[in-house]
Design an enzyme around this catalytic site. Structure first.
Site, PDB file in Angstrom:
ATOM      1  N   LYS A 275       0.840  -1.207   0.000  1.00 18.83           N
ATOM      2  CA  LYS A 275       0.000   0.000   0.000  1.00 18.83           C
ATOM      3  C   LYS A 275       0.871   1.251   0.000  1.00 18.83           C
ATOM      4  CE  LYS A 275      -4.021  -1.701   2.602  1.00 18.83           C
ATOM      5  NZ  LYS A 275      -5.065  -1.531   1.578  1.00 18.83           N
ATOM      6  N   ARG A 348     -10.639 -11.145   1.007  1.00 20.34           N
ATOM      7  CA  ARG A 348     -11.555 -12.117   0.399  1.00 20.34           C
ATOM      8  C   ARG A 348     -10.922 -13.505   0.348  1.00 20.34           C
ATOM      9  NH1 ARG A 348     -12.012  -8.440  -4.820  1.00 20.34           N
ATOM     10  NH2 ARG A 348     -11.454  -6.939  -3.198  1.00 20.34           N
TER      11      ARG A 348
HETATM   12  N1  BES Z   1      -8.176  -3.809   4.198  1.00 20.12           N
HETATM   13  C1  BES Z   1      -8.378  -3.265   2.909  1.00 20.12           C
HETATM   14  C2  BES Z   1      -9.662  -2.448   2.801  1.00 20.12           C
HETATM   15  C3  BES Z   1      -9.699  -1.185   3.599  1.00 20.12           C
HETATM   16  C4  BES Z   1      -9.365   0.008   3.004  1.00 20.12           C
HETATM   17  C5  BES Z   1     -10.125  -1.181   4.909  1.00 20.12           C
HETATM   18  C6  BES Z   1      -9.430   1.170   3.729  1.00 20.12           C
HETATM   19  C7  BES Z   1     -10.173  -0.020   5.637  1.00 20.12           C
HETATM   20  C8  BES Z   1      -9.825   1.156   5.043  1.00 20.12           C
HETATM   21  C9  BES Z   1      -8.431  -4.385   1.887  1.00 20.12           C
HETATM   22  O1  BES Z   1      -7.680  -5.501   2.176  1.00 20.12           O
HETATM   23  C10 BES Z   1      -7.882  -3.816   0.616  1.00 20.12           C
HETATM   24  O2  BES Z   1      -6.729  -3.487   0.597  1.00 20.12           O
HETATM   25  N2  BES Z   1      -8.729  -3.712  -0.397  1.00 20.12           N
HETATM   26  C11 BES Z   1      -8.329  -3.171  -1.642  1.00 20.12           C
HETATM   27  C12 BES Z   1      -8.848  -4.079  -2.709  1.00 20.12           C
HETATM   28  C13 BES Z   1      -8.264  -3.825  -4.069  1.00 20.12           C
HETATM   29  C14 BES Z   1      -6.796  -4.167  -4.105  1.00 20.12           C
HETATM   30  C15 BES Z   1      -9.024  -4.661  -5.084  1.00 20.12           C
HETATM   31  C16 BES Z   1      -8.945  -1.788  -1.757  1.00 20.12           C
HETATM   32  O3  BES Z   1     -10.049  -1.585  -1.265  1.00 20.12           O
HETATM   33  O4  BES Z   1      -8.287  -0.915  -2.306  1.00 20.12           O
HETATM   34 MN    MN Z   2      -5.658  -5.280   1.567  1.00 15.93          MN
END
Ligand code: BES
Ligand code: MN
Ligand code: ZN
Length: 493
Positions: A275, A348
């Site tokens: 990230k 997921r």
């Molecule tokens: N844990 C994150 C989602 C999240 C984002 C929770 C912000 C709380 C605050 C999840 O694992 C994630 O990173 N999702 C990605 C998915 C994408 C790579 C398809 C997202 O939402 O950007």
């Molecule tokens: Mn994630």
């Protein structure tokens, strides 16, 4: 934690550090408010003007009583429109009073008596709001740094209400739901250097101790033997091993079996798809697991008449040398293969194992999952509302109704069939990412692939699991989102 007690005194006679009375829009008085204003030598109209409040929910004027009544200070707390007061407003007012009560040991209130209709619901809502609004995460504050420990409220005296067995039960339920929510908040606020899948498993054991609930934990060897390759795959990049944690609650005479699955990523770095934003929040990516633990703690006290199995899918998502690569293919539990389009779509993958495990048992009337799954859900619904998706309208409506009664914000998102092809893979059965839009929905569609024909709903709590500021019963930081809704839903089944 303060104790709640009903008292018979009239408002001017309630001896306490802070007395809260209700006021409404247009300077209309709630129970006791006009009497207290008169004893202070003023009217509500003058007081509203002087304190610049208008009686809206969230308004609050605190005055010193300088000996005119038994209470040392009085809080005039707004409940909005007099004809439209519900537990929702009372709960929020309870939280406002809690924040104004800093430094008080005893608090008196006539706010619950301001609700028309069911007094037990109002007392419960006030107590819930008060307990949730008093929350502070202080574990890492050293007392020496700011001199002394803050005073905690020890007693809340509720005046103006008749005693009944129903009220005692309602106050006990408020306490149980608050205890569960506080546990979820504490776990979620805990930094990643002090938590792990192993420590969540220990939490599960601690919660179950002495309640009759049983706990089973699968370690990495057992996960490998069973082929739980979603949890194992995500956990591969971290030195902290993954766990699948199960807690079973059994009720006598239960007619339904419910499974609740929680996402327990104790830190989500994104993995190799590291990230670039929001990393400082990602200790909270176990908010679903924390909520599930909070729910189990609450139901151990409330004892709803349903059997509940909690399944926590826990791993740390890190980019270590053994981590999943983008492009890898996992042979998932339940038999489907998944191509990793992005290692940051890890939630997921771990949830799929828990869903497939629950589905395989073929004994649950409903399977529910709770996960901080997508940033897209936050984009769609904003930071305070969770998304609900699923394949059974009765279940979805049940959850939405429960969220309203519990005072949490929720909204349904559609599982649009035409979007299913967005998670097709060229080389495997599925891919763990969809297109650039509709990310909360494609994540929901991915989960659906693992639940067979079971009645299932998914709560994407990525937004409301954390708060940027104190807002009514939600504190800044972890909120324990979902605990109240699901406990309410379980008790209504
Ligand atoms: N844990 C994150 C989602 C999240 C984002 C929770 C912000 C709380 C605050 C999840 O694992 C994630 O990173 N999702 C990605 C998915 C994408 C790579 C398809 C997202 O939402 O950007
Ligand atoms: Mn994630
Ligand atoms: Zn995540």
């Amino acid at each position: 934690m303060p104790k709640f007690r009903l008292v018979k005194e009239s408002p001017e006679a309630v001896a306490c550090d802070l007395l809260a009375v209700a006021v409404f829009k247009d300077a209309k008085p709630g129970p006791g408010a006009a009497e207290v204003a008169t004893l202070l030598g003023t009217t509500l109209k003058d007081l509203f003007a002087a304190e610049r409040i208008s009686g809206n929910v969230g308004d609050c004027a605190v005055l010193s009583t300088v000996g005119h009544i038994a209470a040392k200070r009085v809080a005039f707390v707004g409940l909005g429109d007099k004809t439209a007061v519900t537990p929702f407003e009372i709960r929020r007012a309870g939280a406002v009073v809690a924040r104004k009560a800093a430094g008080a040991k005893t608090v008196g209130t006539l706010v619950p008596a301001a609700a028309s209709g069911n007094g037990t619901d109002a007392a419960r809502a006030f107590a819930e709001g008060f307990l949730l609004g008093s929350y502070k995460f202080t574990r890492y504050k050293k007392a020496s740094a700011n001199g002394s420990k803050p005073v905690a409220v020890s007693d809340v005296l509720i005046a103006g209400m008749a005693k009944s067995a129903g009220i005692d039960k309602s106050l006990a339920a408020a306490q149980a739901v608050a205890d569960g929510t506080v546990l979820a908040r504490d776990l979620t606020n805990t930094p990643a250097n002090d938590k792990s899948p192993v420590s969540l498993a220990q939490q599960a054991r601690d919660i179950a101790k002495g309640t009759g609930m049983t706990v089973k934990v699968m370690d990495e060897k057992q996960l490998a033997a069973k082929g739980m390759n979603g949890i194992l795959g995500v956990g591969r990049g971290s030195p902290k091993p993954p766990r699948l944690i199960e807690i079973n609650y059994k009720a006598t005479g239960a007619k339904k079996n419910i499974a609740i699955i929680g996402k327990g990523i104790t830190f989500d770095s994104g993995g190799i798809n590291l990230k670039t934003q929001g990393l400082d929040w990602m200790k909270m990516d176990m908010g679903g697991a924390a909520a599930v633990l909070g729910i189990m703690k609450a139901i151990a006290a409330i004892k709803p008449k349903v059997n509940v199995t909690a399944i926590i899918c826990s791993a740390e998502n890190m980019p270590g040398g053994n981590a999943l690569h983008p492009g890898d293919v996992l042979d998932m539990y339940g038999g489907k293969t998944v191509e990793i389009g992005n290692t940051d779509a890890e939630g997921r993958l771990v949830m799929a194992d828990g869903l497939a495990l629950a589905a395989e048992r073929k004994k649950y009337h409903y399977i529910l999952d709770m996960a901080t799954l997508t940033g897209a859900c936050m984009v769609a619904l904003g930071p305070r509302c969770f998304g609900v998706m699923g394949n059974d309208d009765g279940l979805i409506q049940g959850l939405l109704g429960a969220s309203k009664r519990a005072g949490e914000l929720a909204w349904e998102l559609p599982l649009i069939e035409d979007y299913r092809k967005m998670i097709d893979s060229d080389i495997a059965d599925l891919k763990n990412i969809g297109g650039p839009y509709g990310g909360a929905i494609t994540a929901g569609l991915f989960l659906r692939e693992f639940i067979g024909d079971h009645k299932w709903a998914h709560m994407d709590i990525a937004g409301p699991t954390k708060s940027e500021s104190d807002e009514f019963e939600q504190p800044k930081g972890a909120t324990g989102s979902g605990v109240r809704t699901v406990v309410e839903w379980l008790t209504s089944l």
